[in-house]
Each structure stands twice: as structure tokens, then as C-alpha cells.
Design a protein around this motif. Structure first.
Motif, PDB file in Angstrom:
ATOM      1  N   ASP A  18       0.859  -1.177   0.000  1.00  0.00           N
ATOM      2  CA  ASP A  18       0.000   0.000   0.000  1.00  0.00           C
ATOM      3  C   ASP A  18       0.895   1.227   0.000  1.00  0.00           C
ATOM      4  OD1 ASP A  18      -2.195   1.673   0.189  1.00  0.00           O
ATOM      5  OD2 ASP A  18      -2.275   1.557   2.366  1.00  0.00           O
ATOM      6  N   ILE A  19       0.541   2.240  -0.770  1.00  0.00           N
ATOM      7  CA  ILE A  19       1.315   3.473  -0.789  1.00  0.00           C
ATOM      8  C   ILE A  19       0.906   4.302   0.416  1.00  0.00           C
ATOM      9  CG2 ILE A  19       1.806   5.588  -2.052  1.00  0.00           C
ATOM     10  CD1 ILE A  19       1.195   4.025  -4.607  1.00  0.00           C
ATOM     11  N   ASN A  20       1.825   4.437   1.334  1.00  0.00           N
ATOM     12  CA  ASN A  20       1.578   5.197   2.554  1.00  0.00           C
ATOM     13  C   ASN A  20       2.862   5.956   2.855  1.00  0.00           C
ATOM     14  OD1 ASN A  20       1.046   6.153   5.125  1.00  0.00           O
ATOM     15  ND2 ASN A  20       0.038   4.286   5.780  1.00  0.00           N
ATOM     16  N   LEU A  21       2.781   7.272   2.965  1.00  0.00           N
ATOM     17  CA  LEU A  21       3.983   8.074   3.161  1.00  0.00           C
ATOM     18  C   LEU A  21       4.512   8.009   4.586  1.00  0.00           C
ATOM     19  CD1 LEU A  21       2.930  11.189   1.079  1.00  0.00           C
ATOM     20  CD2 LEU A  21       4.336   9.263   0.373  1.00  0.00           C
ATOM     21  N   ASP A  22       3.669   7.715   5.556  1.00  0.00           N
ATOM     22  CA  ASP A  22       4.090   7.713   6.954  1.00  0.00           C
ATOM     23  C   ASP A  22       4.789   6.420   7.358  1.00  0.00           C
ATOM     24  OD1 ASP A  22       2.972  10.219   7.243  1.00  0.00           O
ATOM     25  OD2 ASP A  22       1.034   9.406   7.857  1.00  0.00           O
ATOM     26  N   GLU A  23       4.252   5.282   6.940  1.00  0.00           N
ATOM     27  CA  GLU A  23       4.822   3.998   7.336  1.00  0.00           C
ATOM     28  C   GLU A  23       4.493   2.945   6.284  1.00  0.00           C
ATOM     29  OE1 GLU A  23       3.031   3.106  11.073  1.00  0.00           O
ATOM     30  OE2 GLU A  23       1.033   3.361  10.304  1.00  0.00           O
ATOM     31  N   PRO A  24       5.357   1.935   6.131  1.00  0.00           N
ATOM     32  CA  PRO A  24       5.067   0.889   5.144  1.00  0.00           C
ATOM     33  C   PRO A  24       3.909   0.003   5.601  1.00  0.00           C
ATOM     34  CG  PRO A  24       7.077   0.378   6.348  1.00  0.00           C
ATOM     35  CD  PRO A  24       6.640   1.737   6.799  1.00  0.00           C
ATOM     36  N   VAL A  25       3.038  -0.335   4.662  1.00  0.00           N
ATOM     37  CA  VAL A  25       1.875  -1.172   4.960  1.00  0.00           C
ATOM     38  C   VAL A  25       1.761  -2.252   3.894  1.00  0.00           C
ATOM     39  CG1 VAL A  25      -0.630  -1.208   5.193  1.00  0.00           C
ATOM     40  CG2 VAL A  25       0.646   0.745   6.046  1.00  0.00           C
ATOM     41  N   LEU A  26       1.546  -3.476   4.330  1.00  0.00           N
ATOM     42  CA  LEU A  26       1.250  -4.581   3.422  1.00  0.00           C
ATOM     43  C   LEU A  26      -0.215  -4.941   3.592  1.00  0.00           C
ATOM     44  CD1 LEU A  26       4.334  -6.913   3.963  1.00  0.00           C
ATOM     45  CD2 LEU A  26       3.944  -5.336   2.091  1.00  0.00           C
ATOM     46  N   LEU A  27      -0.922  -5.120   2.495  1.00  0.00           N
ATOM     47  CA  LEU A  27      -2.327  -5.498   2.536  1.00  0.00           C
ATOM     48  C   LEU A  27      -2.447  -6.970   2.167  1.00  0.00           C
ATOM     49  CD1 LEU A  27      -3.881  -2.485   0.625  1.00  0.00           C
ATOM     50  CD2 LEU A  27      -3.753  -2.806   3.085  1.00  0.00           C
ATOM     51  N   LYS A  28      -3.113  -7.738   3.004  1.00  0.00           N
ATOM     52  CA  LYS A  28      -3.395  -9.141   2.708  1.00  0.00           C
ATOM     53  C   LYS A  28      -4.846  -9.178   2.238  1.00  0.00           C
ATOM     54  CE  LYS A  28      -2.796 -13.730   4.585  1.00  0.00           C
ATOM     55  NZ  LYS A  28      -2.406 -14.532   5.738  1.00  0.00           N
ATOM     56  N   VAL A  29      -5.035  -9.416   0.934  1.00  0.00           N
ATOM     57  CA  VAL A  29      -6.340  -9.291   0.291  1.00  0.00           C
ATOM     58  C   VAL A  29      -6.839 -10.678  -0.106  1.00  0.00           C
ATOM     59  CG1 VAL A  29      -7.578  -8.246  -1.634  1.00  0.00           C
ATOM     60  CG2 VAL A  29      -5.641  -7.047  -0.618  1.00  0.00           C
ATOM     61  N   GLN A  30      -8.104 -10.952   0.217  1.00  0.00           N
ATOM     62  CA  GLN A  30      -8.713 -12.221  -0.190  1.00  0.00           C
ATOM     63  C   GLN A  30      -9.216 -12.080  -1.621  1.00  0.00           C
ATOM     64  OE1 GLN A  30     -12.345 -13.429   1.745  1.00  0.00           O
ATOM     65  NE2 GLN A  30     -11.840 -15.572   1.484  1.00  0.00           N
ATOM     66  N   ILE A  31      -8.787 -12.978  -2.495  1.00  0.00           N
ATOM     67  CA  ILE A  31      -9.200 -12.983  -3.895  1.00  0.00           C
ATOM     68  C   ILE A  31     -10.144 -14.171  -4.087  1.00  0.00           C
ATOM     69  CG2 ILE A  31      -8.426 -13.115  -6.291  1.00  0.00           C
ATOM     70  CD1 ILE A  31      -7.295 -10.698  -4.823  1.00  0.00           C
ATOM     71  N   VAL A  32     -11.338 -13.896  -4.628  1.00  0.00           N
ATOM     72  CA  VAL A  32     -12.327 -14.944  -4.878  1.00  0.00           C
ATOM     73  C   VAL A  32     -12.622 -14.942  -6.373  1.00  0.00           C
ATOM     74  CG1 VAL A  32     -14.642 -15.782  -4.365  1.00  0.00           C
ATOM     75  CG2 VAL A  32     -13.341 -14.600  -2.605  1.00  0.00           C
ATOM     76  N   ARG A  33     -12.418 -16.071  -7.004  1.00  0.00           N
ATOM     77  CA  ARG A  33     -12.682 -16.195  -8.435  1.00  0.00           C
ATOM     78  C   ARG A  33     -14.023 -16.887  -8.615  1.00  0.00           C
ATOM     79  NH1 ARG A  33      -7.812 -18.573 -11.262  1.00  0.00           N
ATOM     80  NH2 ARG A  33      -7.057 -16.515 -10.729  1.00  0.00           N
ATOM     81  N   ALA A  34     -14.884 -16.295  -9.452  1.00  0.00           N
ATOM     82  CA  ALA A  34     -16.208 -16.869  -9.699  1.00  0.00           C
ATOM     83  C   ALA A  34     -16.135 -17.864 -10.850  1.00  0.00           C
ATOM     84  CB  ALA A  34     -17.198 -15.757 -10.030  1.00  0.00           C
ATOM     85  N   LYS A  35     -17.043 -18.822 -10.820  1.00  0.00           N
ATOM     86  CA  LYS A  35     -17.142 -19.800 -11.900  1.00  0.00           C
ATOM     87  C   LYS A  35     -18.466 -19.592 -12.619  1.00  0.00           C
ATOM     88  CE  LYS A  35     -17.067 -24.635 -12.904  1.00  0.00           C
ATOM     89  NZ  LYS A  35     -16.554 -25.909 -12.611  1.00  0.00           N
ATOM     90  N   CYS A  36     -18.403 -19.495 -13.947  1.00  0.00           N
ATOM     91  CA  CYS A  36     -19.613 -19.294 -14.755  1.00  0.00           C
ATOM     92  C   CYS A  36     -20.411 -20.593 -14.812  1.00  0.00           C
ATOM     93  CB  CYS A  36     -19.251 -18.826 -16.143  1.00  0.00           C
ATOM     94  SG  CYS A  36     -20.700 -18.447 -17.165  1.00  0.00           S
ATOM     95  N   LEU A  37     -21.722 -20.501 -14.609  1.00  0.00           N
ATOM     96  CA  LEU A  37     -22.606 -21.660 -14.610  1.00  0.00           C
ATOM     97  C   LEU A  37     -23.279 -21.877 -15.971  1.00  0.00           C
ATOM     98  CD1 LEU A  37     -24.271 -21.058 -11.144  1.00  0.00           C
ATOM     99  CD2 LEU A  37     -22.333 -22.534 -11.687  1.00  0.00           C
ATOM    100  N   ASN A  38     -23.029 -20.983 -16.931  1.00  0.00           N
ATOM    101  CA  ASN A  38     -23.619 -21.094 -18.260  1.00  0.00           C
ATOM    102  C   ASN A  38     -22.904 -22.198 -19.037  1.00  0.00           C
ATOM    103  OD1 ASN A  38     -24.687 -20.778 -20.796  1.00  0.00           O
ATOM    104  ND2 ASN A  38     -23.984 -18.670 -21.074  1.00  0.00           N
ATOM    105  N   PRO A  39     -23.607 -23.279 -19.435  1.00  0.00           N
ATOM    106  CA  PRO A  39     -22.926 -24.365 -20.162  1.00  0.00           C
ATOM    107  C   PRO A  39     -22.414 -23.955 -21.537  1.00  0.00           C
ATOM    108  CG  PRO A  39     -25.294 -24.772 -20.035  1.00  0.00           C
ATOM    109  CD  PRO A  39     -25.013 -23.549 -19.223  1.00  0.00           C
ATOM    110  N   ASN A  40     -22.959 -22.873 -22.108  1.00  0.00           N
ATOM    111  CA  ASN A  40     -22.528 -22.409 -23.434  1.00  0.00           C
ATOM    112  C   ASN A  40     -21.352 -21.418 -23.364  1.00  0.00           C
ATOM    113  OD1 ASN A  40     -24.589 -23.906 -24.636  1.00  0.00           O
ATOM    114  ND2 ASN A  40     -26.061 -22.266 -24.295  1.00  0.00           N
ATOM    115  N   CYS A  41     -20.909 -21.089 -22.171  1.00  0.00           N
ATOM    116  CA  CYS A  41     -19.827 -20.119 -22.003  1.00  0.00           C
ATOM    117  C   CYS A  41     -18.473 -20.809 -22.198  1.00  0.00           C
ATOM    118  CB  CYS A  41     -19.890 -19.483 -20.613  1.00  0.00           C
ATOM    119  SG  CYS A  41     -18.621 -18.232 -20.345  1.00  0.00           S
ATOM    120  N   ASP A  42     -17.557 -20.120 -22.873  1.00  0.00           N
ATOM    121  CA  ASP A  42     -16.222 -20.670 -23.118  1.00  0.00           C
ATOM    122  C   ASP A  42     -15.361 -20.718 -21.864  1.00  0.00           C
ATOM    123  OD1 ASP A  42     -16.845 -20.980 -25.784  1.00  0.00           O
ATOM    124  OD2 ASP A  42     -15.979 -19.044 -26.357  1.00  0.00           O
ATOM    125  N   SER A  43     -15.655 -19.853 -20.864  1.00  0.00           N
ATOM    126  CA  SER A  43     -14.808 -19.789 -19.665  1.00  0.00           C
ATOM    127  C   SER A  43     -15.168 -20.835 -18.614  1.00  0.00           C
ATOM    128  CB  SER A  43     -14.908 -18.397 -19.039  1.00  0.00           C
ATOM    129  OG  SER A  43     -16.191 -18.208 -18.460  1.00  0.00           O
TER     130      SER A  43
END
Length: 67
Positions: free
Chosen positions: A41-66
Motif C-alpha cells: 500500500d502506498i503510505n507516506l508515513d509507514e510501510p503497509v502490506l495489505l493481505k487481500v482475499q481474492i475470490v474467483r467466480a465460476k460461470c454456470l452457463n454451459p454455453n460459455c467458453d470460460s
């Protein structure tokens, strides 16, 4: 003397619905992969690390390429 970085944990609320960017169908959210990523994280006063949860969605459409 450099300061030790602080770590902040960010966990977002998982949505009930989502829109597939590939096929454009609005559907119920189905979780695919869930993982954590550490970013700086850009912080001028002190260094900060962000631990971010990433959630990937799955498409339920059978005709979708992804699915």
C-alpha cells in the motif's frame, strides 16, 4: 532505520450474484478459487502490506467458453 511494515487484512463480502465478463449472463455466484494475495500500500508515513482475499467466480452457463 526502516520501520517494519504493518499488515492489514482485507476480506470482502462475497456477492450473491455476478455477471460473467465472457458471456454477459447474470447468475448466482459460485465460488471457484479462493486465495490470499499480499500487496504493498502506498503510505507516506509507514510501510503497509495489505493481505487481500481474492475470490474467483465460476460461470454456470454451459454455453460459455470460460466454464
Amino acid at each position: 532505520m526502516p520501520k517494519e511494515p504493518k499488515i492489514k487484512i482485507l476480506k470482502a463480502r462475497i456477492p450473491k450474484t455476478c455477471v460473467c465478463p465472457n458471456c454477459g449472463v447474470k447468475q448466482l455466484f459460485k465460488s471457484g478459487d479462493v486465495y490470499w494475495k499480499i500487496v504493498k500500500d502506498i503510505n507516506l508515513d509507514e510501510p503497509v502490506l495489505l493481505k487481500v482475499q481474492i475470490v474467483r467466480a465460476k460461470c454456470l452457463n454451459p454455453n460459455c467458453d470460460s466454464s
